[in-house]
Design an enzyme around this catalytic site. Sequence first.
Site, PDB file in Angstrom:
ATOM      1  N   GLU A 303       0.637  -1.063   0.041  1.00 27.26           N
ATOM      2  CA  GLU A 303       0.014  -0.045  -0.023  1.00 27.26           C
ATOM      3  C   GLU A 303       0.811   1.268  -0.042  1.00 27.26           C
ATOM      4  OE1 GLU A 303      -2.546   2.221  -0.690  1.00 27.26           O
ATOM      5  OE2 GLU A 303      -3.814   0.452   0.287  1.00 27.26           O
ATOM      6  N   ASP A 307       1.214   4.071  -2.992  1.00 26.93           N
ATOM      7  CA  ASP A 307       0.627   5.449  -2.859  1.00 26.93           C
ATOM      8  C   ASP A 307       1.916   6.253  -3.059  1.00 26.93           C
ATOM      9  OD1 ASP A 307      -1.761   4.550  -2.144  1.00 26.93           O
ATOM     10  OD2 ASP A 307      -1.487   4.655   0.031  1.00 26.93           O
ATOM     11  N   SER A 552      -6.966   1.913  -4.270  1.00 24.03           N
ATOM     12  CA  SER A 552      -5.846   2.420  -3.483  1.00 24.03           C
ATOM     13  C   SER A 552      -4.943   3.214  -4.454  1.00 24.03           C
ATOM     14  CB  SER A 552      -4.924   1.005  -2.957  1.00 24.03           C
ATOM     15  OG  SER A 552      -6.011   0.542  -1.916  1.00 24.03           O
TER      16      SER A 552
END
Length: 637
Positions: A303, A307, A552
């Site tokens: 994650e 990002d 995401s």
Amino acid sequence: MLALFSLALAAVVAAQTLSPSVQHAKRSQLPSGWSRVRRHAPDAVLPLRFGLAQPNIDFNTLEELLNDVSHPESPNYGNHWTATRVAEHFAPSDEAVHAVTSWISENGVPRGRVHVSKTKGWIMLNATVAEAEALLNTQYHVYEHDSGKQHVACDAYNLPAHIVPHVEVVTPSIDFNAILSKRSSSSTSTHIKLGQPGTGTVNPKLTKSVSTILHELENCNTQITPACLRALYGFLYAPLAGSKNSYGIVEYTPQAYRPADLDMFATNFSSIGKTLIGARPVLASIDGGVVQDISESFDFNGESNLDLEYAMNLVTAQQPVTLYQVGDLEMGASFNNLLDALDGSFCTFEGGDDPTNDGIYPDNVAGGYQKDDCGIIKPANVISTSYGYNEADLSPAYTARQCAEYAKLGLLGVTVIYSSGDNGVSGNGGLCLNPDGTQTTDGKIFNPSFPSTCPFVTSIGATQVNPGAKVTDPESACNQVIFSGGGFSNYFPIPDYQKAVVASYLKNSPPPYASTVFNSTGLSRTYPDLAANGANYVIAIDGQFGLVFGTSASAPVVGAMLTMINDARITIGKTPIGFINPTIYSPAFRGAFNDITNGTNPGCGTSGFYTAKGYDPVTGLGTPNFPRLLAEWLLLK
């Protein structure tokens, strides 16, 4: 005349003094693991606290205040509030302070022992148990947890009728917010789940490793790279006001980026201008948040790597990116812990954090963070978060408290972005609702996502370049590996900015489901608001490249574009765009998005909602057309 006024005033005081006692709060049962052991000693001292009600916090008032600074037709567009003005506007009234302090004094407690907090949010006194029981018409007991921890509480308490409108919460009272000395392995608390792998929150999905990176735009249907995103959305911009602008990415420990992976990504995908090799986000540690390197795998690094690799690349090295790393390794954290750090008054608003859902700091477990970070960080202009709960995981009161805080951030000029979820109309973990409110994989009722259902955030869904399609061809709703989260809230009313588009969608493209399957009233908040590609992202992960899918990815990409729009406005002396929803739904912005009209978001044994011309609860208004958005926002005040 003076005598008549004095008599009237005396009558009012007498009426208030004699106003009936009414129950303010009651606990239905003891939390698991606790038992009552004895009445508390009458001469023992309690740190008695009265949390005062905040004014102007109802939905309609918040929406009106936000529209005043966020609607493009408002003469006050862009005139965002200062933190001081926000604090003062939502501070309890002098009337509330006077009423509560007077009532306490009338009951025999000297005024010199009663103190008011600087924010006027709390009235505090150290009271004996006997005094507290008399004030609250209750009894205090000592409770003990299986771990040996003791806690003082009552089963219920009462307040005079004229005091009830002024008080939100009294502590200690019915709540069990004691910090336990050890954690139960059978705990069902959700607060530690945000950053933990395999817990059902919105996490990217890794499909396979990539040995060869295809840099050519004709391969964007199989591999999404920064170049593909720039081509899809016309996103070509070199920032000029980086030192005056800010972009925040939120991660929850133990999620953490790997520095070597950032450099690996930067080496293969050069950005505009200065290289990103060696560049790192600016760490803003909240409640002991740490970029841990104890556990390294896709579950722990996927994650954060995703990002930051795309956020930093798309805004380039000229724009610093702030990493809000939230929660220590022992306790973990929740969205409320982040909000505490952004606004000190939120720490105590309506009683403060919920020990069932939030990290409670200081964390007195060995190695735990020994502070409570309240109001330590100035919010970035854009904040992107790729995590989420099922709305049904949380109570309406819990979500309303948090949603109100997002409205306050909007008043400050902050754009708050959340990914919409990866399971279509199902919730995290593929869970759907049952008529009794439970969540199971075989449920039949659509299960919306929070905070996306909060009307004061901007929710981002996912699209895809279809297999075999060109980067210039229209995208579809994401139907590979993940499905764009979207639907209708069961908690929040429809905001003004959505009323026209939702009415049009329900009239012209009515979903083929009974009203028992989703909230079909047309009177609730729908999501997402926007979408961006969420399929086949190339990321560097644990020393190799892989392909990932998820909203995401969509959220930080949209956040990067909005950050660059802020850059352009700041460069010419204008304010950041702040809460964008009233603007993007306005007629002036109708042509600033690429309308997505193909695809659905399946779940709960159905095809989910269908995309349609204009707004739909699959991809929102569509994907950004960056040049059009930039031009329109530069025209605004």
